[in-house]
Design a protein around this motif. Structure first.
Motif, PDB file in Angstrom:
ATOM      1  N   THR A 445       0.600  -1.348  -0.200  1.00  0.00           N
ATOM      2  CA  THR A 445       0.206   0.288   0.050  1.00  0.00           C
ATOM      3  C   THR A 445       0.734   1.273   0.340  1.00  0.00           C
ATOM      4  O   THR A 445       0.160   2.195  -0.684  1.00  0.00           O
ATOM      5  CB  THR A 445      -0.293   0.584   0.864  1.00  0.00           C
ATOM      6  N   PHE A 446       2.041   1.225   1.179  1.00  0.00           N
ATOM      7  CA  PHE A 446       2.642   2.520   0.469  1.00  0.00           C
ATOM      8  C   PHE A 446       3.738   2.927  -1.140  1.00  0.00           C
ATOM      9  O   PHE A 446       4.024   4.081  -0.894  1.00  0.00           O
ATOM     10  CB  PHE A 446       3.810   2.609   1.553  1.00  0.00           C
ATOM     11  N   LEU A 447       3.048   1.695  -1.236  1.00  0.00           N
ATOM     12  CA  LEU A 447       4.845   1.886  -2.160  1.00  0.00           C
ATOM     13  C   LEU A 447       3.600   2.318  -3.277  1.00  0.00           C
ATOM     14  O   LEU A 447       3.663   3.117  -4.302  1.00  0.00           O
ATOM     15  CB  LEU A 447       5.027   0.347  -3.318  1.00  0.00           C
ATOM     16  N   HIS A 448       1.711   2.234  -3.487  1.00  0.00           N
ATOM     17  CA  HIS A 448       1.491   2.400  -4.924  1.00  0.00           C
ATOM     18  C   HIS A 448       0.770   4.599  -4.161  1.00  0.00           C
ATOM     19  O   HIS A 448       0.790   5.058  -4.345  1.00  0.00           O
ATOM     20  CB  HIS A 448       0.119   2.392  -4.554  1.00  0.00           C
ATOM     21  N   ALA A 449       1.007   4.411  -3.425  1.00  0.00           N
ATOM     22  CA  ALA A 449       0.671   5.443  -2.155  1.00  0.00           C
ATOM     23  C   ALA A 449       1.748   6.753  -2.235  1.00  0.00           C
ATOM     24  O   ALA A 449       1.606   7.724  -2.874  1.00  0.00           O
ATOM     25  CB  ALA A 449       0.600   5.901  -0.988  1.00  0.00           C
ATOM     26  N   MET A 496       2.357  23.217  -3.283  1.00  0.00           N
ATOM     27  CA  MET A 496       1.663  22.765  -2.931  1.00  0.00           C
ATOM     28  C   MET A 496       0.190  22.573  -2.617  1.00  0.00           C
ATOM     29  O   MET A 496       0.180  24.004  -1.849  1.00  0.00           O
ATOM     30  CB  MET A 496       2.427  21.449  -1.639  1.00  0.00           C
ATOM     31  N   THR A 497      -0.863  21.661  -3.094  1.00  0.00           N
ATOM     32  CA  THR A 497      -1.701  21.938  -3.129  1.00  0.00           C
ATOM     33  C   THR A 497      -2.631  21.443  -1.815  1.00  0.00           C
ATOM     34  O   THR A 497      -2.100  20.479  -1.894  1.00  0.00           O
ATOM     35  CB  THR A 497      -2.807  22.060  -4.252  1.00  0.00           C
ATOM     36  N   VAL A 498      -3.502  21.246  -1.690  1.00  0.00           N
ATOM     37  CA  VAL A 498      -4.688  20.312  -1.233  1.00  0.00           C
ATOM     38  C   VAL A 498      -3.954  19.264  -1.278  1.00  0.00           C
ATOM     39  O   VAL A 498      -4.376  18.162  -0.793  1.00  0.00           O
ATOM     40  CB  VAL A 498      -5.993  20.768  -0.743  1.00  0.00           C
ATOM     41  N   SER A 499      -4.680  19.412  -2.611  1.00  0.00           N
ATOM     42  CA  SER A 499      -4.517  17.993  -3.109  1.00  0.00           C
ATOM     43  C   SER A 499      -3.216  16.936  -3.288  1.00  0.00           C
ATOM     44  O   SER A 499      -2.486  16.549  -2.966  1.00  0.00           O
ATOM     45  CB  SER A 499      -5.054  17.600  -4.601  1.00  0.00           C
ATOM     46  N   GLN A 504      -0.157  12.938  -0.197  1.00  0.00           N
ATOM     47  CA  GLN A 504       1.212  12.868   1.047  1.00  0.00           C
ATOM     48  C   GLN A 504       1.282  12.374   2.409  1.00  0.00           C
ATOM     49  O   GLN A 504       1.859  11.241   2.982  1.00  0.00           O
ATOM     50  CB  GLN A 504       1.651  14.563   0.699  1.00  0.00           C
ATOM     51  N   THR A 505      -0.147  12.718   2.386  1.00  0.00           N
ATOM     52  CA  THR A 505      -0.381  12.066   3.723  1.00  0.00           C
ATOM     53  C   THR A 505      -0.963  10.889   3.475  1.00  0.00           C
ATOM     54  O   THR A 505      -1.190  10.164   4.670  1.00  0.00           O
ATOM     55  CB  THR A 505      -2.160  13.311   4.407  1.00  0.00           C
ATOM     56  N   ARG A 506      -1.358  10.503   2.422  1.00  0.00           N
ATOM     57  CA  ARG A 506      -1.901   8.710   2.797  1.00  0.00           C
ATOM     58  C   ARG A 506      -0.810   7.928   2.787  1.00  0.00           C
ATOM     59  O   ARG A 506      -0.500   7.674   3.731  1.00  0.00           O
ATOM     60  CB  ARG A 506      -1.913   8.525   1.234  1.00  0.00           C
ATOM     61  N   ALA A 507       0.122   9.010   2.320  1.00  0.00           N
ATOM     62  CA  ALA A 507       1.710   7.664   2.491  1.00  0.00           C
ATOM     63  C   ALA A 507       2.345   7.670   3.589  1.00  0.00           C
ATOM     64  O   ALA A 507       3.025   7.200   3.976  1.00  0.00           O
ATOM     65  CB  ALA A 507       2.831   8.842   1.502  1.00  0.00           C
ATOM     66  N   LEU A 508       1.819   9.051   4.533  1.00  0.00           N
ATOM     67  CA  LEU A 508       2.518   9.396   6.343  1.00  0.00           C
ATOM     68  C   LEU A 508       1.950   8.638   6.897  1.00  0.00           C
ATOM     69  O   LEU A 508       2.268   8.665   7.926  1.00  0.00           O
ATOM     70  CB  LEU A 508       2.942  10.869   5.751  1.00  0.00           C
TER      71      LEU A 508
END
Length: 526
Positions: A445-449, A496-499, A504-508
């Motif tokens: 999942t991390f690698l995809h994110a 950096m935008t909200v999107s 980045q938050t999904r990976a973090l």
């Protein structure tokens, strides 16, 4: 819809947009009048068809040469200043041409040189003018405002040549050029009433060349902008056939004179205005992708109708539909482009679409002319329609959509950097290293994110980006990217935008609990 009701629901109800729109109409009229008078003036100075054709080249070539620079300048500098400066150039060059014409000093070389200057001024003006629309209307009104822009230009393209011809016949070419210069002054007055635009990114401003490079890098790593450019190229490459061959159709296929050609062009203009007015209603009912697809199909069907026509009435119906299709496709793609890119790169994105259109017209028109010379005008037009159908199928998976608020809204303010000393703006390159510790169950999942994070780093300023797996520490991954200078890194953080932040938050969020993410910054040394 009744006119009062339409006015009450349109961006024209805002005084700022209304004044700006009047200036846009004035500039469009001035530009189309200047190009028309210049072509006629060259015809009186030289009997060579090549010299007459070079007037159009001198007018259009600057869009290819300077379009991207114009977009970068409109993003870096206050757009009001860019618009005023371009109007001064347009007024000065057109008035100078009018003066030397009245004095009898004009020659072919001087005419081409001053026409090139006018074209260059217009090439820098267009991205600034179109990107400024976003500062005057709400996002909900954007498609309607862009459509009104298309109405202004297409009406001016129909009225401008006729007005230029009438003034030239009445008081001469030199006076007609002075009248053209006067129309440019309307935008100078209009822009003075507008409020200054807030700088999209505070800090060290970009240079012009690096601004062009940033825009191209953004396009390379932005799937949505690439989709808009690709759809523009696919449509215009085939649509250039009708632009190139319409005079030949009127003369040879339909046996019409100059008046007949003007009639067909007028029908194209009426269709363009009709199509532009209908765009907001279409977008309220259907997706942007379906509207663009419908416009593309309508253009192909219109070309087939024109190719098979032996009667002027059928050809006129075809050109009407072609005008509606042309504006539907291009105005919709323009609205989508402006809605999906952040403010710091908006004018550059607009410029890329404009350059794409000009490049296709410049290259496609002579190629379709060669096809017509090898076969027949009817065959060339029909082949262009068939080619467009084929391209529709080839790019059917390249979908375009209107952007969301998150696509253009800057992300939350980042914490200040804890540095012992602030580097100089030109210091670099800068290497950023982000270390993650991921549980075995979350690694796929991390690698995809993290793969989706890479393009956001690169389109915002990174020249290279990659993720590495530690061979000694199980579950440790290192993200590394390089930025060419410290100033560019500061801009990257602001871009950096909200999107982008959400990706980045999904990976973090997959970081191993109780293990902080480590971020390191390195500055290149000699």
């Amino acid at each position: 819809m009744a006119l009062p009701a339409y006015f009450g629901q349109s961006p024209l109800r805002h005084k700022a947009f209304r004044v700006f729109y009047a200036g846009a109409i004035g500039t469009a009229l001035g530009y189309t009048m200047q190009t028309t008078v210049a072509a006629w003036l060259m015809a009186t100075l030289s009997t060579s068809p090549v010299m007459v054709a070079l007037v159009q080249t001198a007018s259009a070539a600057p869009a290819l040469l300077f379009g991207l620079f114009g977009g970068a300048m409109a993003d870096i500098v206050d757009r009001r200043k860019v618009i005023v400066a371009t109007q001064v150039v347009l007024i000065g060059a057109t008035a100078l041409l009018g003066a030397v014409t009245l004095l009898g000093w004009v020659g072919p070389a001087m005419l081409l040189a001053l026409t090139f200057v006018v074209g260059a001024g217009f090439a820098f003006y267009q991205p600034a003018q179109q990107a400024s629309v976003n500062d005057l209307v709400t996002r909900a009104e954007l498609s309607q405002a862009v459509s009104l822009n298309a109405v202004a230009f297409n009406v001016s393209r129909a009225i401008g040549p006729a007005l230029a011809g009438a003034v030239t016949a009445w008081i001469g070419s030199g006076s007609a050029l002075f009248a053209s210069a006067a129309f440019f002054a309307v935008m100078v007055v209009a822009v003075r009433s507008l409020k200054p635009r807030e700088i999209a990114l505070p800090g060290v401003p970009e240079r012009l060349l690096s601004g062009v490079q940033s825009g191209l890098r953004y396009a390379r790593h932005s799937p949505s902008l690439r989709a808009f450019i690709l759809r523009t190229l696919a449509f215009t490459a085939c649509a250039s056939a009708l632009w190139a061959l319409l005079p030949v159709i009127a003369r040879d296929q339909l046996g019409m004179g100059a008046g007949g050609y003007g009639f067909l062009f007028g029908m194209f203009g009426i269709g363009a205005v009709t199509g532009a007015i209908s765009i907001p209603h279409q977008l309220s009912r259907r997706s942007l992708n379906r509207v663009v697809y419908a416009g593309t199909v309508l253009w192909a069907m219109a070309c087939l109708l024109i190719a098979s026509s032996t009667f002027a009435a059928l050809a006129a119906a075809g050109t009407f539909c072609a005008g509606a299709a042309w504006v539907t496709v291009h105005a919709s793609l323009s609205a989508g482009t402006q809605s999906s890119v952040p403010g710091w790169v908006r004018a550059r994105a607009v410029a890329m679409n404009l350059v794409s259109v000009q490049a296709c017209l410049a290259i496609g028109s002579p190629l379709w002319g060669l096809v017509a010379s090898w076969t027949d005008t009817r065959v060339a037009i029909a082949l262009s329609a068939i080619a467009l159908f084929v391209l529709i199928m080839l790019v059917r998976d390249v979908r375009v959509r209107m952007g969301s608020e998150d696509d253009v809204t800057p992300g939350s303010q980042l914490p200040a950097l804890a540095l012992t000393a602030e580097p100089e703006p030109d210091d670099g390159p800068v290497l950023i290293q982000v270390e993650y510790q991921i549980d075995a169950a979350d690694r796929e999942t991390f690698l995809h994110a993290i793969a989706k994070v890479g393009p956001t780093r690169q389109r915002n300023g990174a020249t290279s980006w990659r993720v590495f797996r530690d061979l000694e520490v199980e579950g440790r991954f290192v993200e590394r990217y390089i930025i060419e200078s410290w100033a560019e890194y500061v801009r990257l953080r602001s871009r950096m935008t909200v999107s982008d932040r959400a990706l980045q938050t999904r990976a973090l969020d997959l970081q191993k609990k109780d293990v902080p993410v480590r971020v390191s910054r390195f500055l290149g040394v000699q």
